[in-house]
Design a protein around this motif. Structure first.
Motif, PDB file in Angstrom:
ATOM      1  N   GLN A 136       0.828  -1.202   0.000  1.00 30.76           N
ATOM      2  CA  GLN A 136       0.000   0.000   0.000  1.00 30.76           C
ATOM      3  C   GLN A 136       0.864   1.256   0.000  1.00 30.76           C
ATOM      4  O   GLN A 136       0.592   2.219  -0.727  1.00 30.76           O
ATOM      5  CB  GLN A 136      -0.929  -0.003   1.218  1.00 30.76           C
ATOM      6  CG  GLN A 136      -1.984   1.091   1.201  1.00 30.76           C
ATOM      7  CD  GLN A 136      -2.907   1.003  -0.003  1.00 30.76           C
ATOM      8  OE1 GLN A 136      -3.285  -0.088  -0.428  1.00 30.76           O
ATOM      9  NE2 GLN A 136      -3.249   2.150  -0.566  1.00 30.76           N
ATOM     10  N   VAL A 137       1.926   1.234   0.807  1.00 28.24           N
ATOM     11  CA  VAL A 137       2.861   2.370   0.838  1.00 28.24           C
ATOM     12  C   VAL A 137       3.511   2.550  -0.528  1.00 28.24           C
ATOM     13  O   VAL A 137       3.635   3.672  -1.035  1.00 28.24           O
ATOM     14  CB  VAL A 137       3.923   2.157   1.932  1.00 28.24           C
ATOM     15  CG1 VAL A 137       5.020   3.204   1.824  1.00 28.24           C
ATOM     16  CG2 VAL A 137       3.288   2.212   3.315  1.00 28.24           C
ATOM     17  N   ASN A 138       3.921   1.424  -1.140  1.00 27.90           N
ATOM     18  CA  ASN A 138       4.553   1.488  -2.454  1.00 27.90           C
ATOM     19  C   ASN A 138       3.617   2.094  -3.497  1.00 27.90           C
ATOM     20  O   ASN A 138       4.021   2.904  -4.327  1.00 27.90           O
ATOM     21  CB  ASN A 138       4.986   0.087  -2.903  1.00 27.90           C
ATOM     22  CG  ASN A 138       6.211  -0.410  -2.169  1.00 27.90           C
ATOM     23  OD1 ASN A 138       6.958   0.385  -1.595  1.00 27.90           O
ATOM     24  ND2 ASN A 138       6.417  -1.708  -2.158  1.00 27.90           N
ATOM     25  N   LYS A 139       2.337   1.665  -3.464  1.00 26.48           N
ATOM     26  CA  LYS A 139       1.383   2.171  -4.450  1.00 26.48           C
ATOM     27  C   LYS A 139       1.190   3.674  -4.324  1.00 26.48           C
ATOM     28  O   LYS A 139       1.158   4.390  -5.325  1.00 26.48           O
ATOM     29  CB  LYS A 139       0.054   1.438  -4.288  1.00 26.48           C
ATOM     30  CG  LYS A 139       0.039   0.057  -4.924  1.00 26.48           C
ATOM     31  CD  LYS A 139      -1.347  -0.536  -4.971  1.00 26.48           C
ATOM     32  CE  LYS A 139      -1.667  -1.268  -3.711  1.00 26.48           C
ATOM     33  NZ  LYS A 139      -2.902  -2.054  -3.782  1.00 26.48           N
ATOM     34  N   GLU A 140       1.074   4.146  -3.086  1.00 23.88           N
ATOM     35  CA  GLU A 140       0.909   5.587  -2.876  1.00 23.88           C
ATOM     36  C   GLU A 140       2.151   6.341  -3.327  1.00 23.88           C
ATOM     37  O   GLU A 140       2.062   7.402  -3.953  1.00 23.88           O
ATOM     38  CB  GLU A 140       0.615   5.869  -1.404  1.00 23.88           C
ATOM     39  CG  GLU A 140      -0.761   5.396  -0.946  1.00 23.88           C
ATOM     40  CD  GLU A 140      -1.885   6.086  -1.696  1.00 23.88           C
ATOM     41  OE1 GLU A 140      -1.759   7.291  -1.993  1.00 23.88           O
ATOM     42  OE2 GLU A 140      -2.896   5.428  -1.999  1.00 23.88           O
ATOM     43  N   ALA A 146       5.056   9.390  -9.702  1.00 25.35           N
ATOM     44  CA  ALA A 146       4.833   9.395 -11.148  1.00 25.35           C
ATOM     45  C   ALA A 146       4.169  10.693 -11.597  1.00 25.35           C
ATOM     46  O   ALA A 146       4.530  11.273 -12.622  1.00 25.35           O
ATOM     47  CB  ALA A 146       3.983   8.188 -11.543  1.00 25.35           C
ATOM     48  N   HIS A 147       3.184  11.166 -10.828  1.00 27.96           N
ATOM     49  CA  HIS A 147       2.518  12.420 -11.197  1.00 27.96           C
ATOM     50  C   HIS A 147       3.463  13.614 -11.076  1.00 27.96           C
ATOM     51  O   HIS A 147       3.404  14.542 -11.883  1.00 27.96           O
ATOM     52  CB  HIS A 147       1.279  12.628 -10.318  1.00 27.96           C
ATOM     53  CG  HIS A 147       0.110  11.789 -10.721  1.00 27.96           C
ATOM     54  ND1 HIS A 147      -0.482  11.885 -11.966  1.00 27.96           N
ATOM     55  CD2 HIS A 147      -0.565  10.815 -10.060  1.00 27.96           C
ATOM     56  CE1 HIS A 147      -1.477  11.023 -12.053  1.00 27.96           C
ATOM     57  NE2 HIS A 147      -1.553  10.358 -10.905  1.00 27.96           N
ATOM     58  N   ASN A 151       4.516  15.887 -15.048  1.00 27.36           N
ATOM     59  CA  ASN A 151       4.291  17.278 -15.470  1.00 27.36           C
ATOM     60  C   ASN A 151       5.564  17.973 -15.973  1.00 27.36           C
ATOM     61  O   ASN A 151       5.577  18.499 -17.094  1.00 27.36           O
ATOM     62  CB  ASN A 151       3.653  18.068 -14.327  1.00 27.36           C
ATOM     63  CG  ASN A 151       2.235  17.597 -14.049  1.00 27.36           C
ATOM     64  OD1 ASN A 151       1.561  17.088 -14.936  1.00 27.36           O
ATOM     65  ND2 ASN A 151       1.792  17.743 -12.814  1.00 27.36           N
ATOM     66  N   PRO A 152       6.660  17.998 -15.187  1.00 34.27           N
ATOM     67  CA  PRO A 152       7.876  18.647 -15.721  1.00 34.27           C
ATOM     68  C   PRO A 152       8.465  17.924 -16.915  1.00 34.27           C
ATOM     69  O   PRO A 152       9.129  18.541 -17.753  1.00 34.27           O
ATOM     70  CB  PRO A 152       8.843  18.620 -14.534  1.00 34.27           C
ATOM     71  CG  PRO A 152       8.333  17.587 -13.606  1.00 34.27           C
ATOM     72  CD  PRO A 152       6.856  17.545 -13.794  1.00 34.27           C
ATOM     73  N   LEU A 192       8.293   4.815 -18.810  1.00 30.79           N
ATOM     74  CA  LEU A 192       8.457   4.237 -17.475  1.00 30.79           C
ATOM     75  C   LEU A 192       7.354   4.715 -16.533  1.00 30.79           C
ATOM     76  O   LEU A 192       6.765   3.926 -15.786  1.00 30.79           O
ATOM     77  CB  LEU A 192       9.835   4.607 -16.918  1.00 30.79           C
ATOM     78  CG  LEU A 192      10.165   4.110 -15.507  1.00 30.79           C
ATOM     79  CD1 LEU A 192      10.157   2.582 -15.461  1.00 30.79           C
ATOM     80  CD2 LEU A 192      11.512   4.643 -15.048  1.00 30.79           C
ATOM     81  N   VAL A 193       7.051   6.018 -16.586  1.00 30.58           N
ATOM     82  CA  VAL A 193       5.991   6.569 -15.730  1.00 30.58           C
ATOM     83  C   VAL A 193       4.643   5.949 -16.083  1.00 30.58           C
ATOM     84  O   VAL A 193       3.847   5.602 -15.199  1.00 30.58           O
ATOM     85  CB  VAL A 193       5.935   8.105 -15.873  1.00 30.58           C
ATOM     86  CG1 VAL A 193       4.684   8.660 -15.214  1.00 30.58           C
ATOM     87  CG2 VAL A 193       7.177   8.735 -15.255  1.00 30.58           C
TER      88      VAL A 193
END
Length: 364
Positions: A136-140, A146-147, A151-152, A192-193
């Protein structure tokens, strides 16, 4: 002629109780004063203390919370119970707690016999709980990271394209090479993202799933990818019923594990003796994520490769952790995510010559 000295003889009391060394469970004989009188071989192994050292210790001094065990002994002596049974988490300095099922019985000479059996089920539940929390920690973390990168990254790629359009004609050929490097690397990071975000974007499409159709699809893909040198053996239990799930996710899960196995088997594939086994069974009375199920699918993907390096064995489901050069470290992370979406777990046992990934999923 002088003969070399043999191992030191065991005390007479130990010799009389030598039969206890044949038991798989740890056995301690404790006097009325709490002093340990005897420990069998299994107790030495479980407690990681020699029998001679144990015989000089108080039962309460074995663990940080050893008073719990000492109190059980005192209660058994005071009330002369036939036996006292209790599950205990015995705490040790600098190590994980020892989860045991304890049985304390009164002996005829005013002492007690303490039997300790390691509680494998409790250890399994604790490991699964840690794995779920970590997942769960990894997913968050992955989603947020990734977000933040996405953007940059778009801005960097757009700026490189604009820069390329503004380059003077006389410098275009020389400098265009650098702008293309920026654009291509931005595209690689974008890919990758996208892979990191894929399991969170794609809808969970549920339908009736036959696990053997999943395995056969993976097998056909693997045969096409590795036509020679890799033997894929099927060991199916045809009685396994269909269940509700996302077929494409399960195909991707098994395929990711099988491809990882094939990468580890590359030397054996070259030698022509690589083997991959797809085995299905039914497991009964299985606890998954603290829920008890009467039936569960027990799917094994087994290979005869060199095994997983001990340095990464406990982290193979973490994102970006890979055991081979050039690996993305996302295949097993995605597999774990998909299995957890089906309320199941993935377990792994590995040693040189055998690596076994086990997928457990609840069945109706």
């Amino acid at each position: 002629m002088n003969r070399p000295a043999g191992p030191p003889a065991r005390p007479a009391a130990d010799t009389a109780l030598a039969g206890l060394d044949l038991l798989a469970s740890a056995v301690l004989l404790v006097g009325a004063d709490g002093q340990i009188r005897y420990a069998n071989a299994a107790a030495e192994h479980l407690l990681e203390i020699s029998a001679r050292a144990l015989a000089r210790m108080q039962i309460a001094a074995l663990f940080l919370n050893g008073d719990e065990l000492a109190n059980l002994c005192a209660q058994a002596l005071a009330h002369e119970y036939a036996d006292l049974r209790q599950d205990l988490a015995l705490e040790r300095s600098g190590r994980d707690a020892l989860h045991v099922h304890s049985i304390v019985s009164v002996t005829g000479d005013g002492g007690v016999i303490v039997e300790l059996r390691e509680n494998v089920q409790q250890l399994k539940l604790d490991r699964e709980e840690r794995m779920l929390d970590q997942s769960q920690v990894n997913k968050e973390l992955i989603r947020n990271l990734a977000h933040e990168i996405k953007n940059p990254l778009g801005g960097i790629r757009g700026a490189a394209q604009l820069l390329e359009l503004e380059l003077p004609e006389k410098h275009l050929n020389g400098l265009r090479e650098y702008t293309q490097v920026i654009i291509k690397e931005a595209d690689r990071l974008q890919t990758l993202v996208d892979r990191l975000l894929a399991p969170h974007r794609r809808p969970h499409i549920v339908g009736d799933v036959n696990i053997h159709e999943v395995c056969e699809r993976v097998r056909s893909l693997m045969v096409a990818e590795f036509p020679t040198g890799l033997s894929i053996r099927r060991d199916y239990d045809a009685s396994i019923p269909e269940f509700r799930g996302d077929k494409e996710q399960l195909i991707q899960t098994v395929l990711n594990i099988a491809r990882n196995a094939a990468q580890a088997l590359r030397e054996r594939i070259a030698a022509g003796d690589a083997e991959l086994v797809l085995r299905t069974r039914v497991a009964r009375q299985v606890t998954l994520a603290k829920v008890r199920y009467g039936l569960a699918l027990d799917l094994h993907i087994i290979d005869n490769g060199p095994g997983i390096s001990p340095q990464i064995r406990d982290r193979i489901f973490y994102p970006l952790v890979s055991g081979r050069d050039g690996g993305s470290g996302l295949g097993l992370t995605l597999a774990q995510t998909f299995v957890q979406q089906h309320l199941g777990v993935i377990e792994c046992e590995s040693r040189p010559g055998l690596t076994d990934f086990r997928i457990l999923l609840p069945l109706p």
